[in-house]
Structures are given as C-alpha cells and as structure tokens.
Scaffold this motif. Structure first.
Motif, PDB file in Angstrom:
ATOM      1  N   TYR A  49       0.804  -1.328  -0.069  1.00 21.33           N
ATOM      2  CA  TYR A  49      -0.109   0.048   0.020  1.00 21.33           C
ATOM      3  C   TYR A  49       0.895   1.231  -0.051  1.00 21.33           C
ATOM      4  O   TYR A  49       0.291   2.312   0.089  1.00 21.33           O
TER       5      TYR A  49
ATOM      6  N   PHE B 119      -0.769  -3.011  -4.637  1.00 22.70           N
ATOM      7  CA  PHE B 119      -2.310  -2.699  -4.896  1.00 22.70           C
ATOM      8  C   PHE B 119      -2.681  -1.183  -5.136  1.00 22.70           C
ATOM      9  O   PHE B 119      -3.798  -1.037  -5.904  1.00 22.70           O
TER      10      PHE B 119
ATOM     11  N   PHE C 193      -4.494 -12.170 -10.361  1.00 23.14           N
ATOM     12  CA  PHE C 193      -5.194 -13.458  -9.761  1.00 23.14           C
ATOM     13  C   PHE C 193      -6.590 -13.379  -9.830  1.00 23.14           C
ATOM     14  O   PHE C 193      -7.042 -12.148 -10.111  1.00 23.14           O
TER      15      PHE C 193
ATOM     16  N   THR D 154     -10.636 -13.853  -8.269  1.00 28.90           N
ATOM     17  CA  THR D 154     -11.329 -14.154  -6.876  1.00 28.90           C
ATOM     18  C   THR D 154     -12.620 -14.733  -7.520  1.00 28.90           C
ATOM     19  O   THR D 154     -13.000 -14.563  -8.662  1.00 28.90           O
TER      20      THR D 154
ATOM     21  N   VAL E  77     -15.179 -13.352  -7.608  1.00 28.61           N
ATOM     22  CA  VAL E  77     -15.922 -12.428  -8.122  1.00 28.61           C
ATOM     23  C   VAL E  77     -15.578 -12.475  -9.867  1.00 28.61           C
ATOM     24  O   VAL E  77     -16.536 -12.126 -10.581  1.00 28.61           O
ATOM     25  N   HIS E  78     -14.442 -12.753 -10.275  1.00 25.36           N
ATOM     26  CA  HIS E  78     -14.069 -13.176 -11.640  1.00 25.36           C
ATOM     27  C   HIS E  78     -14.273 -14.195 -12.034  1.00 25.36           C
ATOM     28  O   HIS E  78     -14.568 -14.422 -13.150  1.00 25.36           O
TER      29      HIS E  78
ATOM     30  N   ALA F  23     -13.073  -3.530   0.627  1.00 25.65           N
ATOM     31  CA  ALA F  23     -11.989  -3.868  -0.175  1.00 25.65           C
ATOM     32  C   ALA F  23     -12.260  -4.455  -1.578  1.00 25.65           C
ATOM     33  O   ALA F  23     -12.103  -5.468  -2.145  1.00 25.65           O
TER      34      ALA F  23
ATOM     35  N   GLY G  20     -11.269  -3.804  -4.469  1.00 24.79           N
ATOM     36  CA  GLY G  20     -10.305  -3.847  -5.701  1.00 24.79           C
ATOM     37  C   GLY G  20     -10.983  -2.813  -6.941  1.00 24.79           C
ATOM     38  O   GLY G  20     -10.749  -1.526  -6.566  1.00 24.79           O
TER      39      GLY G  20
ATOM     40  N   GLU H 149     -11.708   1.202  -0.487  1.00 24.57           N
ATOM     41  CA  GLU H 149     -10.723   0.606  -1.156  1.00 24.57           C
ATOM     42  C   GLU H 149      -9.384   1.630  -0.976  1.00 24.57           C
ATOM     43  O   GLU H 149      -9.660   2.754  -0.952  1.00 24.57           O
ATOM     44  N   ARG H 150      -8.333   1.092  -0.592  1.00 26.23           N
ATOM     45  CA  ARG H 150      -6.899   1.979  -0.451  1.00 26.23           C
ATOM     46  C   ARG H 150      -6.497   2.553  -1.936  1.00 26.23           C
ATOM     47  O   ARG H 150      -5.827   3.393  -1.779  1.00 26.23           O
TER      48      ARG H 150
ATOM     49  N   ASN I 122     -14.563  -9.801   0.266  1.00 22.56           N
ATOM     50  CA  ASN I 122     -14.271 -10.753  -0.249  1.00 22.56           C
ATOM     51  C   ASN I 122     -12.602 -10.742  -0.638  1.00 22.56           C
ATOM     52  O   ASN I 122     -12.271  -9.660  -1.237  1.00 22.56           O
ATOM     53  N   GLU I 123     -12.194 -11.527   0.071  1.00 18.46           N
ATOM     54  CA  GLU I 123     -10.461 -11.543  -0.207  1.00 18.46           C
ATOM     55  C   GLU I 123      -9.954 -10.355   0.352  1.00 18.46           C
ATOM     56  O   GLU I 123      -9.062  -9.850  -0.584  1.00 18.46           O
ATOM     57  N   TRP I 124     -10.286  -9.917   1.451  1.00 26.51           N
ATOM     58  CA  TRP I 124      -9.891  -8.592   2.079  1.00 26.51           C
ATOM     59  C   TRP I 124      -8.833  -8.748   3.186  1.00 26.51           C
ATOM     60  O   TRP I 124      -7.609  -8.563   2.793  1.00 26.51           O
TER      61      TRP I 124
ATOM     62  N   ASN J 249      -4.873  -9.792   2.930  1.00 22.10           N
ATOM     63  CA  ASN J 249      -4.111  -8.894   2.361  1.00 22.10           C
ATOM     64  C   ASN J 249      -3.865  -7.585   3.238  1.00 22.10           C
ATOM     65  O   ASN J 249      -3.245  -6.821   3.217  1.00 22.10           O
TER      66      ASN J 249
HETATM   67  C1  LIG Z   1      -7.517  -9.421  -3.206  1.00 18.70           C
HETATM   68  S1  LIG Z   1      -8.303  -7.968  -3.717  1.00 18.70           S
HETATM   69  C2  LIG Z   1      -9.915  -8.270  -3.567  1.00 18.70           C
HETATM   70  C3  LIG Z   1     -10.524  -7.464  -4.390  1.00 18.70           C
HETATM   71  C4  LIG Z   1     -12.265  -7.980  -4.439  1.00 18.70           C
HETATM   72  N1  LIG Z   1     -12.804  -7.830  -3.286  1.00 18.70           N
HETATM   73  C5  LIG Z   1     -12.243  -8.974  -5.408  1.00 18.70           C
HETATM   74  O1  LIG Z   1     -12.750  -9.865  -4.749  1.00 18.70           O
HETATM   75  O2  LIG Z   1     -12.065  -9.332  -6.278  1.00 18.70           O
HETATM   76  C6  LIG Z   1      -7.721  -7.168  -2.038  1.00 18.70           C
HETATM   77  C7  LIG Z   1      -8.059  -5.813  -2.019  1.00 18.70           C
HETATM   78  O3  LIG Z   1      -8.096  -5.241  -0.770  1.00 18.70           O
HETATM   79  C8  LIG Z   1      -7.620  -3.946  -0.818  1.00 18.70           C
HETATM   80  N2  LIG Z   1      -7.695  -3.565   0.803  1.00 18.70           N
HETATM   81  C9  LIG Z   1      -6.815  -3.818   1.781  1.00 18.70           C
HETATM   82  N3  LIG Z   1      -7.041  -3.488   2.873  1.00 18.70           N
HETATM   83  C10 LIG Z   1      -7.809  -2.443   2.883  1.00 18.70           C
HETATM   84  C11 LIG Z   1      -8.444  -1.406   3.771  1.00 18.70           C
HETATM   85  N4  LIG Z   1      -8.030  -1.491   4.943  1.00 18.70           N
HETATM   86  N5  LIG Z   1      -9.256  -0.737   3.281  1.00 18.70           N
HETATM   87  C12 LIG Z   1      -9.920  -0.712   1.924  1.00 18.70           C
HETATM   88  N6  LIG Z   1      -9.243  -1.895   0.919  1.00 18.70           N
HETATM   89  C13 LIG Z   1      -8.353  -2.507   1.449  1.00 18.70           C
HETATM   90  C14 LIG Z   1      -6.438  -3.860  -1.429  1.00 18.70           C
HETATM   91  O4  LIG Z   1      -6.250  -2.645  -1.995  1.00 18.70           O
HETATM   92  C15 LIG Z   1      -6.892  -4.719  -2.701  1.00 18.70           C
HETATM   93  O5  LIG Z   1      -7.569  -4.250  -3.630  1.00 18.70           O
END
Ligand SMILES: C[S@@+](CC[C@H](N)C(=O)[O-])C[C@H]1O[C@@H](n2cnc3c(N)ncnc32)[C@H](O)[C@@H]1O
Length: 313
Positions: free
Chosen positions: A6, A12, A21, A23, A25-26, A58, A60, A86-87, A115-117, A120
């Motif tokens: 970050y 990211f 990758f 998830t 969702v894709h 999170a 994406g 999202e960051r 999902n998958e937050w 990371n």
């Molecule tokens: C693996 S991706 C998942 C994206 C989406 N949710 C998906 O399932 O396709 C993880 C995402 O979490 C975001 N992220 C991580 N920590 C975060 C936070 N504290 N607040 C918001 N977004 C965050 C990252 O920037 C990244 O885009």
C-alpha cells in the motif's frame, strides 16, 4: 508488507488485481448473483429501509459492486447506496452511482461484504528461537532474507496464546490480530445488517504448521519478497474473527448456487437453454469445489437481531 502492498509504489496502488489473480468475483457472475440475493434477504430482514447500503469492502476495481447494482430489482436499486471501500485510487470509468472511499461509511444499514480482503491486511510473523521464545520474523525488502527480531509481547503474544500457540509441530505462526481489529471495525461501521468476510483461511483444528505467507504475480505463485512487485497474502485465522464460520460451498448453496447438471431432456427441447444451464453449472461447480473455492470460509456477523440466520434458508 504494509509498504509493499500500500506504499506509493505498493502492489495494490500500482496494479490491477485481476491482472494477477482471480477471485470468486472474476470466476463467475453467479457469485455476484448470490451476493445480490443475500442483500435482498438483508433488505427484507431490515424492513426495506429507505436508505439500504451495500458496502463492497476492499473492492479492488469494484467489479462486485457494479454487478450487484446491475442485478437488484429497480425498486431496490432506487433505495440502494453502493459504497466501494478501497485503498487504491478510484477507477476513472466507474459508475458514478458508486461511492468510493478509503474507510467504511459509518452508521449505514445493509450488507457489508469483504471478499478476499483480510488475507491482504498486513500482519507480523512469529517464529520460535532455539530456546523456544517466540520472536518477530524480520524480512529484508530487497531479497526476502529472513532473521529473528525482538520477542513477541503484549497483545500479539496474547493473540498467539489464544489462537495459534507455538509449540509442538508449530514453529511459525501468522499473528492475526490486525485482521481481527480491522474486521471488528468494519462490523462496527454498520448500524444494522450483516457483515460477511470471505477468504481462504483456517480454524484451530487445522492451523498450517509453517504458515501460509506467499506471493502472487501475473497469475503465478512467487516467493513473498516485499518489494512491491507482487501480491503478498497469508490465509486468515477465520475463527478468531467476530462471527460464525461456514464454508463457501454451504453459503453459496444456501443462496441458490446449484452445481447440478441440467436435465438431459432440455438438450432437445431447448438446446441453447441447455448449453447456458450447463455453463452455469460448470461455474457453480468451480465456486463450490472441494480443494478450491468451495473450501473458502465465510464469516457472517449480524449487527442487530434481525439479520441472524440469513444463510440458513
Ligand atoms: C485480493 S483484492 C480483492 C478485491 C475484490 N474484493 C475481489 O474479490 O476481487 C484485496 C483488495 O483489498 C484492498 N484493501 C486492503 N486493505 C484495505 C483496507 N483497509 N481498506 C480498503 N481496501 C483495502 C486492496 O487494496 C485490494 O484491492
């Protein structure tokens, strides 16, 4: 890990996750369809509030948020506020109806879906030294070389004792406390509704003895060198999170995702419908497969009395 993911040149911030990758969702639109179905259950449980929220935590590039907005019936969409949290920066071409912020909106009513937050969310790793003392593992950003640092103390040590004790057969542990705290904050951001976290994870019965930290780049697993060039991820200790743990397989089935093959007779009466149904069943099978996405874990945390048990129907 924080910097590598970050920081200004972090993975990211500079990369599009879907290039590296896939998830759920894709993998299939059926996943968003199930999430939209869950949102409708939350809406009903809350008595159809004038301001219903869907928080794509999170997000994406907010693929899930966009799909959910497309899928809900028009009268619900008219009451729906979609927030992508999202960051990374907001994509230039994102639907203007979708809000974008770095923090979850406070005090909303509806469904928060992550999902998958948490895999990371950066964490520290503990290893036992020769004397059995748990120490933080330090990693050189340039090449990933490791050495042992200070002893683990305070809340991190308490977390290890409670959730991932080092000892017989467990020399290395991933300290999940930052995930628990981040998740707790996300749940608390809701005034009422349901918070769901979905991730690859483990529970006390099956902690991975050497941990799971790894890297991903361009679809391939790579060593977890924190140089900003790859996704760094570690499975989540799901049972340490507030809420109830279930498998993605069970959760998606409860939301109507069916991997059963369509009846063969359909092939002659409606060949195009048969092919569509077969494709959907194939995608459903991928989302619910043992040894794959079906083993992902969902943690559901209801906020207020009305949204308990929405996955049992
Ligand atoms: C693996 S991706 C998942 C994206 C989406 N949710 C998906 O399932 O396709 C993880 C995402 O979490 C975001 N992220 C991580 N920590 C975060 C936070 N504290 N607040 C918001 N977004 C965050 C990252 O920037 C990244 O885009």
């Amino acid at each position: 890990m924080e910097d590598a993911l970050y920081g200004p040149a972090g993975f990211f911030v500079t990369q599009r996750p879907a290039d590296h990758f896939r998830t759920s969702v894709h993998v299939s639109g059926l996943f968003a369809r199930a999430v939209a179905a869950l949102l409708l259950r939350v809406d009903t449980a809350l008595g159809h509030p004038a301001d219903l929220a869907f928080v794509d935590m999170a997000a994406g590039r907010a693929e899930l948020a966009q799909a959910v907005l497309r899928l809900v019936p028009a009268p619900v969409a008219a009451r729906l506020r979609v927030h992508a949290v999202e960051r990374a920066p907001r994509p230039a071409d994102l639907d203007p109806r979708i809000g974008w912020s770095a923090q979850a909106p406070a005090g909303v009513r509806g469904l928060l879906f992550a999902n998958e937050w948490l895999d990371n969310v950066p964490l520290d790793i503990a290893r036992r030294d020769d004397r059995g003392t748990a120490r933080y593992l330090e990693v050189r950003a340039a090449d990933g070389a490791e050495r042992l640092g200070a002893p683990v103390r305070g809340p991190d040590a308490a977390w290890l004792r409670a959730w991932w004790p080092l000892g017989a057969g467990a020399d290395r542990a991933e300290i999940g406390l930052p995930r628990d705290l981040a998740w707790g904050e996300a749940v608390d951001s809701l005034a009422a509704g349901l918070a769901v976290a979905v991730d690859y994870g483990h529970t006390a019965a099956a902690r991975p003895p050497y941990g799971t930290l790894t890297g991903y780049r361009a679809g391939r697993q790579v060593p977890p060198v924190p140089d900003g060039g790859s996704d760094l991820t570690a499975h989540v200790a799901m049972d340490a999170l507030r809420g109830t743990v279930t498998t993605q397989r069970a959760a998606l089935r409860a939301l109507g995702v069916d991997a059963g093959r369509p009846p063969l007779v359909l092939a002659s009466t409606d060949p195009a419908g048969y092919v569509r149904a077969l494709a959907a069943a194939t995608e459903a099978a991928e989302l619910t497969a043992g040894g794959g996405l079906g083993d992902f874990l969902w943690v559901t945390a209801p906020v207020g009395p009305r949204c308990a048990d929405l996955l049992t129907a």
